[in-house]
Design an enzyme around this catalytic site. Sequence first.
Site, short mmCIF file in Angstrom:
data_model
loop_
_atom_site.label_atom_id
_atom_site.label_comp_id
_atom_site.label_asym_id
_atom_site.label_seq_id
_atom_site.Cartn_x
_atom_site.Cartn_y
_atom_site.Cartn_z
N PHE A 14 1.46 6.23 12.67
CA PHE A 14 1.57 5.11 11.24
C PHE A 14 1.62 3.69 12.17
O PHE A 14 2.48 2.77 11.47
CB PHE A 14 2.98 5.91 10.54
CG PHE A 14 3.11 5.80 9.39
CD1 PHE A 14 1.78 6.32 8.66
CD2 PHE A 14 3.96 5.35 8.75
CE1 PHE A 14 2.14 6.59 7.60
CE2 PHE A 14 3.83 4.79 7.65
CZ PHE A 14 3.04 5.76 7.08
N HIS A 15 0.36 3.14 11.43
CA HIS A 15 0.66 1.80 12.69
C HIS A 15 0.79 0.71 11.06
O HIS A 15 0.87 1.23 9.82
CB HIS A 15 -0.05 1.28 12.93
CG HIS A 15 -1.95 2.12 12.32
ND1 HIS A 15 -2.54 0.94 11.77
CD2 HIS A 15 -3.10 3.19 12.14
CE1 HIS A 15 -3.78 2.10 11.00
NE2 HIS A 15 -3.74 3.28 11.60
N VAL A 16 -0.21 -0.83 11.45
CA VAL A 16 -0.12 -1.39 10.50
C VAL A 16 -0.35 -1.01 8.58
O VAL A 16 0.35 -1.09 7.57
CB VAL A 16 -0.17 -3.05 10.62
CG1 VAL A 16 -0.18 -3.92 9.28
CG2 VAL A 16 0.76 -3.50 12.24
#
Length: 86
Positions: A14-16
């Site tokens: 769950f990145h940017v």
Amino acid sequence: MITKTFVVANPQGFHVRPTKTFVECAQLLPCEVYVIANGRRVNGKSSLGLLSLGLARNAEVSIEADGEQEERAIEELGRIMTDIFE
């Protein structure tokens, strides 16, 4: 109050980009939203809070919603949590 557990599906975690999508959706909802993972509970309307959880692929995450439209919040935010972002 409703709480439901989801599994992060995105190979990069769950990145940017998914965090931004999640927070933008959460901010449009009138209920309180919290994300619980790794023994921590953060405000689901805070990008910094979500990113601080360091959610990797296959991480179990609980989303907690309390207030007006909480069922809708769980459904929409859970879908974002389990989407794969290209």
